[in-house]
Design an enzyme around this catalytic site. Structure first.
Site, mmCIF file in Angstrom:
data_model
loop_
_atom_site.group_PDB
_atom_site.id
_atom_site.type_symbol
_atom_site.label_atom_id
_atom_site.label_comp_id
_atom_site.label_asym_id
_atom_site.label_seq_id
_atom_site.Cartn_x
_atom_site.Cartn_y
_atom_site.Cartn_z
ATOM 1 N N TYR A 12 4.213 62.650 -50.509
ATOM 2 C CA TYR A 12 3.600 63.707 -51.313
ATOM 3 C C TYR A 12 4.488 64.953 -51.304
ATOM 4 C CZ TYR A 12 -0.854 61.099 -51.346
ATOM 5 O OH TYR A 12 -1.836 60.155 -51.525
ATOM 6 N N SER A 68 -9.348 59.818 -56.272
ATOM 7 C CA SER A 68 -9.727 60.083 -57.664
ATOM 8 C C SER A 68 -11.232 59.925 -57.875
ATOM 9 C CB SER A 68 -8.959 59.162 -58.618
ATOM 10 O OG SER A 68 -8.945 59.695 -59.924
ATOM 11 N N LEU A 103 -13.337 61.910 -59.032
ATOM 12 C CA LEU A 103 -13.790 62.545 -60.271
ATOM 13 C C LEU A 103 -13.020 62.004 -61.477
ATOM 14 C CD1 LEU A 103 -14.138 66.219 -58.996
ATOM 15 C CD2 LEU A 103 -15.930 64.505 -59.302
ATOM 16 N N GLY A 137 -9.845 61.639 -62.132
ATOM 17 C CA GLY A 137 -8.767 62.498 -62.594
ATOM 18 C C GLY A 137 -9.236 63.752 -63.294
ATOM 19 N N GLY A 138 -10.477 64.172 -63.016
ATOM 20 C CA GLY A 138 -11.043 65.359 -63.652
ATOM 21 C C GLY A 138 -11.977 65.039 -64.802
ATOM 22 N N LEU A 193 -14.745 63.342 -64.851
ATOM 23 C CA LEU A 193 -16.162 63.488 -64.510
ATOM 24 C C LEU A 193 -16.555 64.922 -64.155
ATOM 25 C CD1 LEU A 193 -16.756 60.197 -62.478
ATOM 26 C CD2 LEU A 193 -17.500 60.717 -64.805
ATOM 27 N N GLY A 198 -16.650 67.075 -66.465
ATOM 28 C CA GLY A 198 -17.337 67.493 -67.678
ATOM 29 C C GLY A 198 -16.572 68.457 -68.541
ATOM 30 N N LYS A 199 -15.311 68.741 -68.196
ATOM 31 C CA LYS A 199 -14.562 69.722 -68.983
ATOM 32 C C LYS A 199 -13.938 69.113 -70.235
ATOM 33 C CE LYS A 199 -10.391 69.260 -66.105
ATOM 34 N NZ LYS A 199 -9.516 69.964 -65.153
#
Length: 338
Positions: free
Chosen positions: A59, A214, A216, A218-219, A221, A223-224
């Site tokens: 990383y 992950s 969410l 990758g974002g 979920l 909601g955006k």
């Protein structure tokens, strides 16, 4: 956050794990999280009762940067209060023919570098980052078992792999009296279950902790994102600078008819609980009934992290949990397609 027992081990961890894959990472030439920002995020996580931190030797740019950021932060704290996890498999040194995989050589070379960068003499959890098709699992397990005997590692973990591979590794550990995997780290979120159902069934049967990455999607979920075309699940409106706006993997991994149906139900439950979709999606994972589930969250800002930590305060009913699960299926019981 409260703490919970990590699978069948005696170690207790916070309800959420903080993932640090963005530390030192450059995307399109832009540094996502520098050392100062990393320390602010770690401070906020610790202030909310977080003690479980996840990283890997690859990383950051260059490799090892994330571990170094964590190490400099830990230098001012009591190491024994934190549960540290890192990983081995991917190529660390492109010029070294033994610079990747799960051979005895690579694993032994990498553990000392990881410990040095983290400024510690032991890891709480050491994951194999992927399955190595070219190294016998017996060689890898014997090497990892020795690391536990030497006091360099407390517990072993396994990330993404097939259910049969996880089963084979557990069997080899049993017949050879090696330390076994106690923690798993699959891709797993509310819209992605059947895909890893066999893997999760092994984890439940063997009392392995599950720490999904992950969580969410990758974002997705959070909601955006909004659907741009009702006939095309790949068509999405994404905020500027969001992952969907620059990461081609986002469409391939997360955009699907099933995903939108699950997101719709997540949003409905969030409205009912006066919570955010991200908090509901995380709570859905935390409330898994078959195994200990500790999602790995990876926030860019303290505000995002505090929103995620809010999932620990959320109480979701069994009926709400099941509605999110059932959103993956149409009225005939057939799963919505990817």
């Amino acid at each position: 956050m409260d703490d919970r027992r990590l699978g069948s081990t005696g170690t207790r961890v916070s309800e959420l794990c903080f993932g640090t894959w963005r530390f030192g990472r450059q995307t399109g030439g832009v540094l996502e999280t520098d050392e100062r920002q990393a320390h602010e995020l770690l401070d906020a996580f610790a202030d909310h009762g977080g003690n479980f931190i996840d990283t890997a030797n690859v990383y950051g740019d260059p490799n090892g940067t994330s571990e170094s950021y964590i190490g400099s932060w830990l230098a001012e704290r009591d190491r024994s209060e934190y549960v540290l996890a890192s990983k081995v498999y991917f190529g660390f040194d492109d010029d070294n023919p033994n610079g990747s995989g799960l051979s005895r050589t690579h694993v032994r070379n990498q553990i000392d570098g990881t410990l040095d960068r983290l400024g510690t003499d032991y890891l709480d959890i050491y994951y194999i980052h992927r399955w190595d098709e070219e190294t016998p699992i017996e060689e890898t397990l014997a090497t990892l078992d020795r690391l536990v005997d030497d006091g360099k590692v407390n517990y072993l973990g396994a990330s993404t792999m097939a259910a049969w591979q996880l089963t084979k590794a557990l069997w080899q550990s049993d017949v050879n009296d090696y330390e076994r995997f106690e923690v798993t780290q699959p891709l797993f979120h509310a819209g992605y279950y059947e895909d890893v159902e066999e893997y999760l069934s092994v984890a439940a049967d063997q009392e392995l902790a599950v720490c999904p990455y992950s969580p969410l999607a990758g974002g997705f979920l959070t909601g955006k994102y909004s659907r741009a075309d009702p006939d095309d699940p790949k068509s999405v409106r994404a905020p500027d600078g969001s992952r969907a706006s620059f990461d081609e993997r986002f469409e391939r991994f997360y955009l699907s008819e099933r995903g939108w149906k699950v997101l719709d139900e997540v949003r409905t439950v969030a409205d009912e609980l006066d919570a955010t979709p991200a908090q509901v999606a995380l709570r859905w994972l935390m409330d898994q009934r078959g195994f200990t589930c500790v999602p790995i969250v990876g926030a860019r800002t303290v505000g995002q992290l505090e929103e995620n930590v809010g999932a620990a305060e959320l109480s979701m009913s069994r009926e709400q949990h099941d509605r999110i699960t059932d959103a993956r299926y149409d009225e005939s019981g057939r799963r919505w397609g990817h």
